[in-house]
Motif scaffolding. Sequence first.
Motif, PDB file in Angstrom:
ATOM      1  N   ASN A 263       0.859  -1.185   0.000  1.00  0.00           N
ATOM      2  CA  ASN A 263       0.000   0.000   0.000  1.00  0.00           C
ATOM      3  C   ASN A 263       0.895   1.235   0.000  1.00  0.00           C
ATOM      4  OD1 ASN A 263      -2.589   1.228   0.015  1.00  0.00           O
ATOM      5  ND2 ASN A 263      -2.380   1.687   2.195  1.00  0.00           N
ATOM      6  N   TYR A 264       0.433   2.282  -0.681  1.00  0.00           N
ATOM      7  CA  TYR A 264       1.198   3.527  -0.723  1.00  0.00           C
ATOM      8  C   TYR A 264       0.206   4.672  -0.786  1.00  0.00           C
ATOM      9  CZ  TYR A 264       4.584   7.053  -2.289  1.00  0.00           C
ATOM     10  OH  TYR A 264       5.383   8.173  -2.391  1.00  0.00           O
ATOM     11  N   HIS A 265       0.388   5.642   0.098  1.00  0.00           N
ATOM     12  CA  HIS A 265      -0.587   6.732   0.142  1.00  0.00           C
ATOM     13  C   HIS A 265       0.075   8.043   0.568  1.00  0.00           C
ATOM     14  CE1 HIS A 265      -4.310   8.882   0.686  1.00  0.00           C
ATOM     15  NE2 HIS A 265      -3.969   9.169   1.926  1.00  0.00           N
ATOM     16  N   ILE A 266      -0.269   9.119  -0.151  1.00  0.00           N
ATOM     17  CA  ILE A 266       0.208  10.476   0.154  1.00  0.00           C
ATOM     18  C   ILE A 266      -0.998  11.363   0.423  1.00  0.00           C
ATOM     19  CG2 ILE A 266       1.361  12.521  -0.771  1.00  0.00           C
ATOM     20  CD1 ILE A 266       2.954  10.679  -2.624  1.00  0.00           C
ATOM     21  N   PRO A 267      -0.975  12.211   1.444  1.00  0.00           N
ATOM     22  CA  PRO A 267      -0.038  12.198   2.555  1.00  0.00           C
ATOM     23  C   PRO A 267      -0.714  11.654   3.820  1.00  0.00           C
ATOM     24  CG  PRO A 267      -1.088  14.350   2.470  1.00  0.00           C
ATOM     25  CD  PRO A 267      -1.812  13.452   1.473  1.00  0.00           C
ATOM     26  N   ILE A 268       0.063  11.147   4.734  1.00  0.00           N
ATOM     27  CA  ILE A 268      -0.377  10.980   6.117  1.00  0.00           C
ATOM     28  C   ILE A 268       0.553  11.865   6.929  1.00  0.00           C
ATOM     29  CG2 ILE A 268      -0.449   9.422   8.097  1.00  0.00           C
ATOM     30  CD1 ILE A 268      -2.790   9.028   6.179  1.00  0.00           C
ATOM     31  N   SER A 269      -0.052  12.850   7.590  1.00  0.00           N
ATOM     32  CA  SER A 269       0.746  13.896   8.227  1.00  0.00           C
ATOM     33  C   SER A 269       1.687  14.457   7.157  1.00  0.00           C
ATOM     34  CB  SER A 269       1.476  13.342   9.450  1.00  0.00           C
ATOM     35  OG  SER A 269       2.068  14.370  10.199  1.00  0.00           O
ATOM     36  N   ASN A 270       2.983  14.504   7.380  1.00  0.00           N
ATOM     37  CA  ASN A 270       3.905  15.061   6.373  1.00  0.00           C
ATOM     38  C   ASN A 270       4.522  13.994   5.473  1.00  0.00           C
ATOM     39  OD1 ASN A 270       3.534  17.398   7.893  1.00  0.00           O
ATOM     40  ND2 ASN A 270       5.664  18.025   7.673  1.00  0.00           N
ATOM     41  N   THR A 271       3.993  12.783   5.509  1.00  0.00           N
ATOM     42  CA  THR A 271       4.733  11.631   5.012  1.00  0.00           C
ATOM     43  C   THR A 271       4.009  10.893   3.888  1.00  0.00           C
ATOM     44  OG1 THR A 271       5.631  11.384   7.236  1.00  0.00           O
ATOM     45  CG2 THR A 271       5.800   9.474   5.800  1.00  0.00           C
ATOM     46  N   ALA A 272       4.817  10.345   2.974  1.00  0.00           N
ATOM     47  CA  ALA A 272       4.307   9.347   2.033  1.00  0.00           C
ATOM     48  C   ALA A 272       4.331   8.008   2.766  1.00  0.00           C
ATOM     49  CB  ALA A 272       5.182   9.297   0.794  1.00  0.00           C
ATOM     50  N   ALA A 273       3.148   7.472   3.032  1.00  0.00           N
ATOM     51  CA  ALA A 273       3.045   6.268   3.861  1.00  0.00           C
ATOM     52  C   ALA A 273       3.135   5.027   2.988  1.00  0.00           C
ATOM     53  CB  ALA A 273       1.738   6.278   4.642  1.00  0.00           C
ATOM     54  N   GLY A 274       3.993   4.106   3.380  1.00  0.00           N
ATOM     55  CA  GLY A 274       4.162   2.873   2.617  1.00  0.00           C
ATOM     56  C   GLY A 274       4.051   1.648   3.510  1.00  0.00           C
ATOM     57  N   THR A 275       3.427   0.604   2.983  1.00  0.00           N
ATOM     58  CA  THR A 275       3.310  -0.665   3.694  1.00  0.00           C
ATOM     59  C   THR A 275       3.634  -1.786   2.707  1.00  0.00           C
ATOM     60  OG1 THR A 275       1.507   0.257   4.996  1.00  0.00           O
ATOM     61  CG2 THR A 275       1.766  -2.118   5.084  1.00  0.00           C
ATOM     62  N   LEU A 276       4.369  -2.766   3.163  1.00  0.00           N
ATOM     63  CA  LEU A 276       4.772  -3.863   2.289  1.00  0.00           C
ATOM     64  C   LEU A 276       4.889  -5.135   3.127  1.00  0.00           C
ATOM     65  CD1 LEU A 276       5.823  -4.481  -0.653  1.00  0.00           C
ATOM     66  CD2 LEU A 276       8.120  -3.961   0.212  1.00  0.00           C
ATOM     67  N   LEU A 277       4.326  -6.224   2.608  1.00  0.00           N
ATOM     68  CA  LEU A 277       4.447  -7.518   3.297  1.00  0.00           C
ATOM     69  C   LEU A 277       5.112  -8.513   2.347  1.00  0.00           C
ATOM     70  CD1 LEU A 277       3.955  -9.864   5.239  1.00  0.00           C
ATOM     71  CD2 LEU A 277       1.534  -9.756   4.682  1.00  0.00           C
ATOM     72  N   LEU A 278       6.261  -9.001   2.741  1.00  0.00           N
ATOM     73  CA  LEU A 278       7.012  -9.970   1.940  1.00  0.00           C
ATOM     74  C   LEU A 278       7.108 -11.287   2.707  1.00  0.00           C
ATOM     75  CD1 LEU A 278       9.985  -7.683   0.783  1.00  0.00           C
ATOM     76  CD2 LEU A 278       7.850  -8.161  -0.441  1.00  0.00           C
ATOM     77  N   GLU A 279       6.745 -12.370   2.035  1.00  0.00           N
ATOM     78  CA  GLU A 279       6.812 -13.687   2.666  1.00  0.00           C
ATOM     79  C   GLU A 279       8.068 -14.406   2.211  1.00  0.00           C
ATOM     80  OE1 GLU A 279       3.233 -16.530   3.501  1.00  0.00           O
ATOM     81  OE2 GLU A 279       3.988 -16.964   1.485  1.00  0.00           O
TER      82      GLU A 279
END
Lengths: 281, 119
Positions: A263-279
């Motif tokens: 997941n990637y989303h701009i902005p949360i607060s001042n930040t580009a928020a990224g989430t990644l799950l690798l198995e």
Amino acid sequence: MARILGGITTSHIPAVGNAIQKGLHDDPYWKPFFDGYPKVHQWIQDNSPDYVINIYNDHGLGFFLDRMPTFAIGAAHEYRNEDEGWGLPALDPFPGAPELSWHIIESLVADEFDITSCQELAVDHGFVVPMQLFWPGAPHHPHMPKAVPISANTVQHPIPTLNRALNFGKALRKALLSFPEDAKIVVLGTGGLSHQLDGQRAGFINKDFDQYCLENIVHNPEELTKITRQELVKQAGAQGTEFLMWMMMRGALGDEVTEITRNYHIPISNTAAGTLLLECA
Amino acid sequence: MHDMPGYDYHIDIPGTVLFDGTQAMKGYALNKMCYDFNKAVNRDGFKADEEGWMAKYGLTEPQKDAVRQRDILAMIDAGGNIYYLAKLAGIFKLSVQDVGGLQTGRTTEEFKEYLASQA
């Protein structure tokens, strides 16, 4: 012997802690961010890790400039989350895993990573927010794994190189796989992605660079070691150097990984928020 | 850049003050005061007597002036690190977006719009 299930990254913005407390998951501002987590929750539920290695960067709670470790490893029975200066209520302590901590410390120092060991360590939002995101109700989630915090310095330059971060992760992998317990371990890399809080360039976000990092970290993390630290500050913003935590996590996963969700989303607060799950394979 | 330019490894990124050894030396007193704001008792001490509290930590004149003026850029110029300054900003009840606006000559709303414009 222990087994590494996979790695999960997430931004660890303090405002997320507030949003969780206030239950803003469906708020229009927050929904695109929180939508990144149900697949992570499912994966955690399906795999039920026993231990979590939480790689984060301290922001001026656990460490000050009087002594600033480049890499620090918690070796405590529990980790307290304290007031970071804003008077927010602290959570109950997170259970530690000192035997695993000391195994990691022994193995890393034998591999010539001269870490700092910490039998007391107050943990800030960099550690806590990801725990709350991945294990709702943390630390009182019914399947809360025992934690080992690892903090890398991104407060004060010189910070570690991206190559060193990746190699740290590789040494961490060796340590974890040799832990003599039939245990399942998940590794977190928290922080990032691009953001800058200070200076006339405050508010800087770099979507193209973030996407480049997200693309390469999955199957080609070595490519990212070509980025110099100066280039990282320039491209990711002064606080986007937290991407080092992602590199450390990635090193611990080995060559073959499967991407489960992103997941990637701009902005949360001042930040580009990224989430990644690798198995792990 | 030479491999070994002495202790000063400063690099030039417009609008960015890299918090390196030079800044860390310059800003120590200010950063230490701000780090201690982690504890409520120190926040209360500062609020009760700003001048006395700054003197107690041995802030330099430029650091004191920057705090008096609530001037974030001047605090950074005087060696402040944003992670510690954030605790001072909390005392002044400034959000991260307020701080962003103050540094970039935008209102808080304009700063939020700028952030969203980069999506």
